[in-house]
Every structure is written in structure tokens, then in C-alpha cells.
Design a protein around this motif. Structure first.
Motif, PDB file in Angstrom:
ATOM      1  N   GLU A  61      43.470   4.779 -41.370  1.00  0.00           N
ATOM      2  CA  GLU A  61      42.908   4.508 -40.045  1.00  0.00           C
ATOM      3  C   GLU A  61      44.044   4.063 -39.144  1.00  0.00           C
ATOM      4  O   GLU A  61      44.747   3.094 -39.443  1.00  0.00           O
ATOM      5  CB  GLU A  61      41.812   3.449 -40.120  1.00  0.00           C
ATOM      6  CG  GLU A  61      40.579   3.919 -40.889  1.00  0.00           C
ATOM      7  CD  GLU A  61      39.482   2.878 -40.934  1.00  0.00           C
ATOM      8  OE1 GLU A  61      39.788   1.681 -40.701  1.00  0.00           O
ATOM      9  OE2 GLU A  61      38.323   3.244 -41.188  1.00  0.00           O
ATOM     10  N   ILE A  62      44.212   4.788 -38.032  1.00  0.00           N
ATOM     11  CA  ILE A  62      45.366   4.574 -37.165  1.00  0.00           C
ATOM     12  C   ILE A  62      44.939   3.958 -35.838  1.00  0.00           C
ATOM     13  O   ILE A  62      43.995   4.434 -35.187  1.00  0.00           O
ATOM     14  CB  ILE A  62      46.102   5.900 -36.889  1.00  0.00           C
ATOM     15  CG1 ILE A  62      46.436   6.618 -38.210  1.00  0.00           C
ATOM     16  CG2 ILE A  62      47.358   5.659 -36.068  1.00  0.00           C
ATOM     17  CD1 ILE A  62      47.362   5.874 -39.113  1.00  0.00           C
ATOM     18  N   GLY A  63      45.667   2.910 -35.417  1.00  0.00           N
ATOM     19  CA  GLY A  63      45.453   2.309 -34.101  1.00  0.00           C
ATOM     20  C   GLY A  63      44.195   1.487 -34.008  1.00  0.00           C
ATOM     21  O   GLY A  63      43.407   1.377 -34.956  1.00  0.00           O
ATOM     22  N   GLU A  64      43.979   0.912 -32.804  1.00  0.00           N
ATOM     23  CA  GLU A  64      42.805   0.073 -32.578  1.00  0.00           C
ATOM     24  C   GLU A  64      41.517   0.877 -32.664  1.00  0.00           C
ATOM     25  O   GLU A  64      40.470   0.357 -33.042  1.00  0.00           O
ATOM     26  CB  GLU A  64      42.910  -0.602 -31.206  1.00  0.00           C
ATOM     27  CG  GLU A  64      44.059  -1.620 -31.113  1.00  0.00           C
ATOM     28  CD  GLU A  64      44.095  -2.299 -29.753  1.00  0.00           C
ATOM     29  OE1 GLU A  64      43.214  -2.009 -28.928  1.00  0.00           O
ATOM     30  OE2 GLU A  64      45.003  -3.120 -29.533  1.00  0.00           O
ATOM     31  N   ALA A  65      41.615   2.150 -32.294  1.00  0.00           N
ATOM     32  CA  ALA A  65      40.421   3.013 -32.349  1.00  0.00           C
ATOM     33  C   ALA A  65      40.095   3.439 -33.769  1.00  0.00           C
ATOM     34  O   ALA A  65      39.051   4.043 -34.020  1.00  0.00           O
ATOM     35  CB  ALA A  65      40.639   4.245 -31.478  1.00  0.00           C
ATOM     36  N   LYS A  66      40.987   3.145 -34.719  1.00  0.00           N
ATOM     37  CA  LYS A  66      40.813   3.500 -36.126  1.00  0.00           C
ATOM     38  C   LYS A  66      40.537   4.992 -36.305  1.00  0.00           C
ATOM     39  O   LYS A  66      39.554   5.397 -36.942  1.00  0.00           O
ATOM     40  CB  LYS A  66      39.697   2.650 -36.756  1.00  0.00           C
ATOM     41  CG  LYS A  66      40.038   1.157 -36.818  1.00  0.00           C
ATOM     42  CD  LYS A  66      38.988   0.363 -37.590  1.00  0.00           C
ATOM     43  CE  LYS A  66      39.412  -1.104 -37.705  1.00  0.00           C
ATOM     44  NZ  LYS A  66      38.428  -1.908 -38.470  1.00  0.00           N
ATOM     45  N   VAL A  67      41.414   5.784 -35.714  1.00  0.00           N
ATOM     46  CA  VAL A  67      41.298   7.241 -35.839  1.00  0.00           C
ATOM     47  C   VAL A  67      41.602   7.635 -37.285  1.00  0.00           C
ATOM     48  O   VAL A  67      42.562   7.151 -37.886  1.00  0.00           O
ATOM     49  CB  VAL A  67      42.274   7.953 -34.882  1.00  0.00           C
ATOM     50  CG1 VAL A  67      42.196   9.464 -35.050  1.00  0.00           C
ATOM     51  CG2 VAL A  67      41.978   7.553 -33.441  1.00  0.00           C
ATOM     52  N   LYS A  68      40.793   8.489 -37.851  1.00  0.00           N
ATOM     53  CA  LYS A  68      40.956   8.869 -39.251  1.00  0.00           C
ATOM     54  C   LYS A  68      42.041   9.938 -39.402  1.00  0.00           C
ATOM     55  O   LYS A  68      41.982  10.986 -38.762  1.00  0.00           O
ATOM     56  CB  LYS A  68      39.627   9.381 -39.814  1.00  0.00           C
ATOM     57  CG  LYS A  68      38.539   8.311 -39.850  1.00  0.00           C
ATOM     58  CD  LYS A  68      37.294   8.804 -40.541  1.00  0.00           C
ATOM     59  CE  LYS A  68      36.205   7.732 -40.528  1.00  0.00           C
ATOM     60  NZ  LYS A  68      36.614   6.498 -41.196  1.00  0.00           N
ATOM     61  N   VAL A  69      43.009   9.649 -40.258  1.00  0.00           N
ATOM     62  CA  VAL A  69      44.073  10.593 -40.620  1.00  0.00           C
ATOM     63  C   VAL A  69      44.121  10.663 -42.140  1.00  0.00           C
ATOM     64  O   VAL A  69      44.086   9.630 -42.813  1.00  0.00           O
ATOM     65  CB  VAL A  69      45.440  10.153 -40.061  1.00  0.00           C
ATOM     66  CG1 VAL A  69      46.535  11.121 -40.509  1.00  0.00           C
ATOM     67  CG2 VAL A  69      45.401  10.069 -38.541  1.00  0.00           C
TER      68      VAL A  69
END
Length: 291
Positions: A61-69
Motif C-alpha cells: 500500500e503506497i502513500g496516504e491514499a494506500k494505493v495498491k501495488v
């Protein structure tokens, strides 16, 4: 060579165990337990065939938005003495940005020393370097959305015929307009007028269909193109495709060859902000009677 492979596989299992302790939540690491068991079985009896290459994925989970990678991992039998095959993917990334991200990841891993376990190093690199690609992807999506809005164009065609009577012809006109999601009207009688509005390709297909093969007394008198913001429906003058008929001036012969009341037609055009088209269709400026 068998010893080298055995040592490499032992290191791979140690790395997997370490990663499982670092990502203990369900779904963080997607790993086939049977594949691990197969490697363990080979290590206890190296005379057998080589096991399938270990492969697994790590959800980040990337960044404050918790984008899924997702980091996909495939380990050659001789890893870590050769580089692993790694691929980072995310639904939030466009294809080109995903390619650029993985080019950077591969370059970083290749710069590390041979023989070192590096999957966790890859995880850290993705976490540290993925965010700019995600932000660029968001900007690109917003720009693409804005451009799509700007490029939305409605076309309106005004078609004149000497007359429109035949039921089979009228059926063809209405069926075609409905199929192509066109709005407008068909004025039956003498003269006959058709207006269609919608997507450019739909209007042009309509025009091609109704004039083929041998409708001689018909012509497209005027074409309008209106650039819109948002849906083309916002630029339509008509809500449906109407069957337009007005009281005739007279009845001539057995063919019911009647002339439509153009005064009523002019009033209809005025109600739909199209009064100026009257002169284009008939060559004279229309005048509304005083009431």
C-alpha cells in the motif's frame, strides 16, 4: 552445480520465511505452500528432479491514499547468484508509467552485488519510488478526462426532400434513427424534411442508409457541428425523434399529394431555436403571422 543450486534454494526459503514474518497479515503475501513443500522435499533428496521455480507476490500500500501495488516475484534456481525476475503492477498506473517504474526497479536490482538476497530491497525501492508515478498517472487521467470533454461534438443534419409519403420509407427512417440513437424529426408530406442530431458517425450512417439506393429527390441542405462540455445530450434541440405532421392546405388527386402548412412548420422551428434553417431549406425567409 547441484551443491550451488541446493545452497541457493536454502537461501530462497530463508528469505521467504523472513518476508512472511515481515508481512504477516492475510493477503499480504500470496505464496503457494505446496511449492515451498516441493523445494523442501528436493533439499532433503537432491538426487531427484529440480522443483519448480519459487514464485509469489507481495501486496503493498503506497502513500496516504494506500494505493495498491503488487510486486510479483519469480526466483531462478540459482538466485541469489542471478537476479530475480520482478514486476510491479497497479491498476492505478497507465501502461507506459508501469513500464518506466519496472525499468527503474530492474536497473536498481542489477546494481546490487551478486549473491545478495534482494527481494526485500525491491520492496523498499518500490515503496520509495512508486509515488511519483502514481501522482503522474492521476494527473494524466484528469487531463485525458478534460480532453475527452472538450472533444465531445454533436452533429445536426437538415435533409430536404420533394416529398415523403410511402409508409415503408417512413418506417425505414424511424427505425434507422432509433437504432443510431438520433433525435430530431421527420416532416411527412410535400415537401418532406428530416432533421437528425447525434454523434457524427451515426448521422452520416443514417444519411447513407436512407438515400440508398435510389432516392433521387433528396439532399442534405445544412450540417451543424456543436462542441460540447460533457455529454452531447446537453446540446440536443430535440428530446426524441418525432413524427411531424401538420394540417395540409389541400388534397390533390388519388395520391393524396398534399402540401404541408409551412407556417406551422416555421412555428415549430422557432420553438426549437432553429428558425434560421427555414431559409436554408426553402430559399425564402419565413415570416410568422401576427397573433
Amino acid at each position: 552445480m547441484a551443491v550451488t543450486v541446493k545452497e541457493c534454494l536454502e537461501l530462497q526459503l530463508l528469505e521467504v520465511e523472513m518476508l512472511l514474518s515481515m508481512f504477516p497479515k492475510k493477503g499480504e503475501i500470496n505464496l503457494d505452500e505446496e511449492a515451498v513443500s516441493t523445494v523442501q522435499h528436493y533439499l532433503s533428496n537432491t538426487d531427484g528432479a529440480l522443483p519448480p521455480q519459487l514464485q509469489y507476490s507481495i501486496a503493498l500500500e503506497i502513500g496516504e491514499a494506500k494505493v495498491k501495488v503488487e510486486l510479483q516475484v519469480l526466483l531462478p534456481h540459482t538466485y541469489p547468484h542471478v537476479a530475480p525476475q520482478l514486476f510491479a503492477r497497479s491498476d492505478a498506473l497507465h501502461r507506459q508509467q508501469q513500464l518506466q517504474l519496472n525499468t527503474g526497479l530492474t536497473s536498481h536490482i542489477n546494481s546490487l552485488g551478486s549473491g545478495d538476497l534482494c527481494v526485500y530491497e525491491a520492496v523498499l525501492w518500490v515503496k520509495d519510488n512508486c509515488l511519483p508515478y502514481l501522482e503522474n498517472s492521476k494527473v494524466s487521467s484528469e487531463r485525458a478526462s478534460e480532453e475527452a470533454v472538450v472533444k465531445a461534438t454533436l452533429q445536426r443534419m437538415w435533409i430536404y426532400s420533394h416529398h415523403i409519403y410511402r409508409q415503408e420509407l417512413r418506417k425505414k427512417i424511424f427505425d434507422c434513427a432509433k437504432r443510431l440513437n438520433l433525435t430530431g424529426f421527420c416532416l411527412t408530406g410535400k415537401p418532406g424534411v428530416i432533421c437528425v442530431e447525434g454523434l457524427q458517425e451515426s448521422c452520416e450512417e443514417f444519411w447513407s442508409v436512407i438515400r440508398y439506393p435510389n432516392w433521387k429527390h433528396i439532399s442534405c441542405k445544412h450540417v451543424e457541428k456543436i462542441e460540447t462540455e460533457g455529454s452531447i445530450d446537453n446540446a440536443r434541440l430535440f428530446r426524441a425523434f418525432e413524427d411531424l405532421q401538420f394540417q395540409a392546405h389541400g388534397d390533390y388527386g388519388l395520391r393524396n399529394d398534399y402540401h404541408m402548412d409551412l407556417g406551422q412548420f416555421l412555428e415549430f422551428l422557432k420553438q426549437h431555436q432553429s428558425e434560421s434553417v427555414f431559409q436554408i431549406l426553402f430559399g425564402v425567409k419565413g415570416k410568422l403571422s401576427d397573433k
